[in-house]
Scaffold this motif. Structure first.
Motif, short mmCIF file in Angstrom:
data_model
loop_
_atom_site.label_atom_id
_atom_site.label_comp_id
_atom_site.label_asym_id
_atom_site.label_seq_id
_atom_site.Cartn_x
_atom_site.Cartn_y
_atom_site.Cartn_z
N PHE A 75 7.22 -10.97 -3.14
CA PHE A 75 7.91 -10.17 -4.16
C PHE A 75 7.00 -9.09 -4.74
CE2 PHE A 75 11.01 -13.77 -4.56
CZ PHE A 75 12.13 -13.01 -4.29
N ALA A 76 5.70 -9.38 -4.79
CA ALA A 76 4.76 -8.39 -5.33
C ALA A 76 4.64 -7.19 -4.39
CB ALA A 76 3.39 -9.03 -5.55
N THR A 77 4.90 -7.40 -3.08
CA THR A 77 4.68 -6.35 -2.08
C THR A 77 5.39 -5.03 -2.39
OG1 THR A 77 4.22 -8.00 -0.39
CG2 THR A 77 4.91 -5.84 0.39
N PRO A 78 6.72 -5.02 -2.59
CA PRO A 78 7.35 -3.73 -2.91
C PRO A 78 7.03 -3.26 -4.33
CG PRO A 78 8.97 -5.48 -2.98
CD PRO A 78 7.72 -6.10 -2.45
N LEU A 79 6.75 -4.22 -5.24
CA LEU A 79 6.55 -3.84 -6.64
C LEU A 79 5.25 -3.07 -6.84
CD1 LEU A 79 7.81 -7.02 -8.52
CD2 LEU A 79 9.07 -5.01 -7.75
N MET A 80 4.22 -3.35 -6.00
CA MET A 80 3.00 -2.55 -6.08
C MET A 80 3.34 -1.09 -5.83
SD MET A 80 0.22 -4.76 -3.99
CE MET A 80 0.12 -6.53 -4.28
N LEU A 81 4.23 -0.86 -4.86
CA LEU A 81 4.56 0.51 -4.47
C LEU A 81 5.43 1.19 -5.51
CD1 LEU A 81 5.26 -0.28 -0.73
CD2 LEU A 81 3.29 0.94 -1.64
N THR A 82 6.49 0.50 -5.97
CA THR A 82 7.35 1.15 -6.97
C THR A 82 6.59 1.28 -8.29
OG1 THR A 82 8.39 -1.00 -7.41
CG2 THR A 82 9.54 0.49 -5.93
N GLY A 83 5.69 0.34 -8.56
CA GLY A 83 4.85 0.44 -9.76
C GLY A 83 3.93 1.65 -9.67
N GLU A 88 8.32 -15.86 3.26
CA GLU A 88 8.78 -14.47 3.28
C GLU A 88 7.61 -13.49 3.26
OE1 GLU A 88 11.71 -13.84 0.21
OE2 GLU A 88 12.76 -15.69 0.74
N LEU A 89 6.38 -14.00 3.31
CA LEU A 89 5.23 -13.11 3.19
C LEU A 89 4.99 -12.39 4.52
CD1 LEU A 89 2.99 -11.99 1.48
CD2 LEU A 89 1.55 -13.89 2.20
N TYR A 90 5.17 -11.06 4.48
CA TYR A 90 5.06 -10.27 5.70
C TYR A 90 3.94 -9.25 5.57
CZ TYR A 90 7.79 -6.89 3.03
OH TYR A 90 8.23 -6.00 2.09
N ALA A 91 3.64 -8.61 6.70
CA ALA A 91 2.46 -7.74 6.76
C ALA A 91 2.53 -6.55 5.82
CB ALA A 91 2.27 -7.27 8.21
N GLY A 92 3.70 -6.30 5.25
CA GLY A 92 3.83 -5.17 4.33
C GLY A 92 2.85 -5.22 3.17
N ILE A 93 2.40 -6.43 2.80
CA ILE A 93 1.51 -6.52 1.64
C ILE A 93 0.20 -5.77 1.92
CG2 ILE A 93 0.44 -8.75 2.28
CD1 ILE A 93 0.56 -9.28 -0.88
N ILE A 94 -0.20 -5.75 3.20
CA ILE A 94 -1.43 -5.01 3.53
C ILE A 94 -1.19 -3.51 3.31
CG2 ILE A 94 -3.04 -4.48 5.40
CD1 ILE A 94 -2.14 -7.30 6.55
N ILE A 95 -0.01 -3.05 3.76
CA ILE A 95 0.34 -1.64 3.56
C ILE A 95 0.37 -1.32 2.06
CG2 ILE A 95 2.15 0.09 3.93
CD1 ILE A 95 2.92 -1.48 6.47
N SER A 96 0.95 -2.24 1.26
CA SER A 96 1.05 -2.00 -0.19
C SER A 96 -0.33 -1.91 -0.82
CB SER A 96 1.83 -3.14 -0.86
OG SER A 96 3.16 -3.11 -0.46
N LEU A 97 -1.22 -2.83 -0.44
CA LEU A 97 -2.56 -2.82 -1.01
C LEU A 97 -3.29 -1.53 -0.64
CD1 LEU A 97 -3.55 -6.55 -0.39
CD2 LEU A 97 -3.26 -5.46 -2.62
N VAL A 98 -3.20 -1.16 0.64
CA VAL A 98 -3.88 0.06 1.07
C VAL A 98 -3.30 1.27 0.34
CG1 VAL A 98 -4.23 1.61 3.05
CG2 VAL A 98 -4.52 -0.87 3.33
N ALA A 99 -1.96 1.33 0.24
CA ALA A 99 -1.33 2.48 -0.41
C ALA A 99 -1.76 2.58 -1.87
CB ALA A 99 0.19 2.36 -0.31
N THR A 100 -1.85 1.42 -2.54
CA THR A 100 -2.23 1.44 -3.95
C THR A 100 -3.66 1.96 -4.12
OG1 THR A 100 -0.85 -0.52 -4.13
CG2 THR A 100 -2.15 0.04 -6.03
N VAL A 101 -4.55 1.53 -3.23
CA VAL A 101 -5.93 2.02 -3.30
C VAL A 101 -5.98 3.52 -2.97
CG1 VAL A 101 -8.24 1.80 -2.31
CG2 VAL A 101 -6.92 -0.26 -2.84
N VAL A 102 -5.18 3.94 -1.99
CA VAL A 102 -5.13 5.37 -1.65
C VAL A 102 -4.67 6.19 -2.87
CG1 VAL A 102 -3.93 7.11 -0.26
CG2 VAL A 102 -4.86 5.06 0.83
#
Lengths: 355, 299
Positions: free
Chosen positions: A68-76, A195-209
């Motif tokens: 659930f945190a995965t998309p919220l990092m991005l919309t946040g 439900e934990l999918y690889a998107g969380i890596i994308i979210s973490l990288v995007a947030t750092v970017v």
């Protein structure tokens, strides 16, 4: 080098105050909501214990929380970039819908299988950026209040995607959802059976970017200068309208990533479901995440995990204690109302001094 | 076919669609004129709508429901003023907090009070009665009186001058002895009272039900009307009836042969796109009160 300069903008003494404020607001949010639960005849302790247990109690709970945190990092992060530019772009919600529709449109085409994933991301994010740019254009060219325009675009996007779901891209076998993303176009699961999918890596990288863009590039500097004081920024040679527009585009691409990933990554549907039920709220929850993270991209990561835990735990809370799962939104609302007050720590100290 | 009866029906329906928009917009105009922006209108409508049903049930009287909805709305307006005017908090963030709290609290409340998930309908006996001899709501009449009265107070009385000064030139106003925070708190409370009436109207007058989507974006459309109206309650009437009419129009279009050509979900976009188009077309000329939405700090 001072320790604080490693994190660029973060001033350590202020960081401490920020942490105290957020912790205080979170505890107050739980306490006030607990009183409301008790008033409604529920047992708040039992509710919170079941919430916590289903969010963190075992590997499945932790995986659900992180999913659930995965998309919220991005919309946040999308909201945070906007606020830093001085605009209250609350359009991530609609941009998520449009991006998900983009991914489903790509899924409806017949492509070589290795192209699906990249095409979903490109087209989905492009649709989201387009959607965000409408509000950005209206703001920078016509002075239209972005709160009003993004909300109207959210509703418009909802009905457009609902149209696509029911009339164009429905699955003949199960018309309550769209066609599924083909297997080749899906992101892999990280923990099988969750439900934990690889998107969380994308979210973490995007947030750092986003953090690097905002604090280590001139574009980020100009966006932040615009938000701090547009008049001073203009005198300093910053193209204020342009930085605002860029903030909308960055926000749109982040929300777009979230929308694509929710349909291409999260099991079980890999499709858009009735009433966009697997997408609704991701954008608005991002507001809470950003505000709890004090609009700082790095602080958004723990804030997203917190809100993700509330969402994951709310299911268990509803089943075990009967408290409707929407109650966690009330908790977030109270936290934000408290965080809206500036200098809370100073006030708390003064109050303690008086006693 | 369009006949006289159909036109009368559309006008009556427009009076229903426009009334909550007008109440919230005029309330927000008063608040913003005094310097307080409240984007929590959506949340206030939702909580007030819920409260009005609860109290209408408790006292078996629609009148009690209306009073409760109005008072709860006023209380939230006052709370918003406490955060923004007195504690110098961010206006938009406080409004976001109100909306988020409402979206969680009301579904909780519906289940806590009636033990049902998400949706509750009230019996006809608890609906606000019509104006005798008509199909019109007394709150429709009240909304017009409040709009005209607000215009008169804002622009024709010394109190209105003081209130507007708080949003335009708070520093100058303060130097003449105006209590900025108190004036703003009163204005913000009025925003809440008016929006609370809008919520009660939705719940126990027009739609006779409560769901978590009760306002369906109407709070935000009211914010658009504030811009459209250039912060003037009389133009607020024009804006509310224009936007209310869009809403009725899609309801009516859904019954015409046009529904064969335009799918229903796309028809649903019309009021929102129209709001966007009108706001984009008009806003160039509108200017908000200079100091509105900014926490006022003394030097």
């Amino acid at each position: 080098m001072k320790p604080s300069s490693i994190l660029g903008s973060i001033d350590l003494s202020k960081l401490e105050d920020d942490i105290v404020e957020v912790v205080f607001a979170v505890l107050a949010g739980f306490a006030i909501s607990g009183l409301l639960m008790a008033a409604g005849g529920f047992d708040p302790i039992r509710a919170y214990v079941s919430l916590f247990k289903s969010a963190f109690g075992d590997l499945y709970g932790v995986s659900t929380t992180l999913s659930f945190a995965t998309p919220l990092m991005l919309t946040g992060a999308a909201f945070a970039v906007s606020v830093r530019a001085g605009v209250f772009n609350i359009g991530a919600e609609g941009q998520v819908y449009m991006a998900a529709l983009g991914a489903v449109i790509v899924a409806s085409l017949s492509l070589p299988s290795e192209l699906y994933l990249i095409a979903e991301f490109l087209f989905g994010v492009l649709l989201a950026i387009t959607w965000a740019s409408i509000a950005g254009f209206l703001k920078s060219q016509r002075g239209v209040n972005e709160v009003v325009s993004t909300i109207m675009l959210n509703w418009t996007g909802f009905w457009i995607v609902e149209y696509g779901r029911t009339y164009v891209y429905f699955d003949p076998a199960e018309p309550q959802r769209t066609i599924k993303i083909p297997e080749a176009g899906r992101l892999p699961l990280l923990v099988p059976g969750t439900e934990l999918y690889a998107g969380i890596i994308i979210s973490l990288v995007a947030t750092v970017v986003v953090y690097v863009i905002m604090w280590h590039t001139s574009l980020g500097y100009e966006i932040r200068a615009t938000g701090l004081n547009p008049i001073a920024a203009r005198y300093g040679g910053v193209e204020v309208r342009r930085s605002m527009l860029y903030s909308f585009i960055i926000a749109g691409s982040l929300a777009g990533l979230a929308g694509v990933m929710e349909v291409a990554g999260r099991p079980p549907h890999y499709a858009i479901t009735t009433g966009l039920s697997n997408l609704v709220g991701l954008g608005f929850d991002g507001l809470a995440v950003s505000l709890i993270g004090r609009n700082h991209p790095l602080a958004i990561i723990p804030a997203a995990i917190f809100v993700g835990a509330l969402t994951a735990g709310s299911r268990g809370m509803q089943i075990e204690s009967g408290v409707p799962l929407e109650m966690v939104k009330a908790v977030q609302g109270i936290i934000i109302l408290i965080l809206a007050v500036p200098g809370l720590v100073r006030m708390l100290k003064q109050w303690r001094g008086k006693k | 076919m369009i006949d006289a009866q159909a036109i009368v029906n559309i006008l009556i329906q427009t009076s229903y669609a426009a009334t909550p928009l007008l109440l919230a917009a005029v309330g927000e105009i008063i608040g913003e004129r005094a310097g307080i922006v409240n984007i929590g209108l959506e949340g206030i409508m939702l909580i007030s709508g819920f409260a009005s049903i609860v109290f209408a049930y408790m006292f078996q009287s629609p009148f009690a429901g209306v009073v409760a909805g109005v008072l709860i709305g006023g209380f939230i307006g006052l709370l918003h003023a406490l955060i923004t005017a007195y504690l110098k908090g961010d206006h938009v963030i406080s409004g976001i907090g109100i909306n988020l709290f409402a979206s969680g609290f009301v579904p909780y409340g519906v289940e806590a009070v009636w033990g049902v998930r998400g949706y509750f309908t009230i019996p006809a006996s608890l609906k606000v009665p019509r104006i005798p001899g008509t199909d019109l709501s007394p709150i429709f009449l009240a909304s017009l009186i409040l709009a005209l009265g607000s215009y008169w107070v804002l622009f024709k009385t010394p109190y209105g001058l003081i209130l507007r000064a708080c949003g335009e030139e708070p520093r100058a106003a303060e130097s003449t002895g105006v209590k900025i925070e108190l004036t703003q708190a009163l204005a913000s409370t009025i925003t809440g009272l008016f929006t609370g009436l809008a919520g009660a109207f939705l719940a126990i007058d027009w739609l006779s039900s409560i769901t978590k989507n009760l306002p369906a974006g109407r709070g935000f459309i009211s914010l658009a009307i504030v811009n459209f109206a250039n912060w003037n309650p009389l133009l607020g009437v024009v804006g509310s009836y224009l936007f209310g009419f869009f809403w009725v129009l899609i309801g009516w279009l859904k019954l015409t042969p046009l529904k064969e050509m335009i799918p229903l979900p796309l028809m649903e976009t019309i009021p929102y796109i129209a709001t966007l188009a009108v706001t984009a077309g008009v806003i160039g000329r509108a200017r908000p009160p200079r100091f509105t939405g900014r926490p006022y700090r003394r030097e």
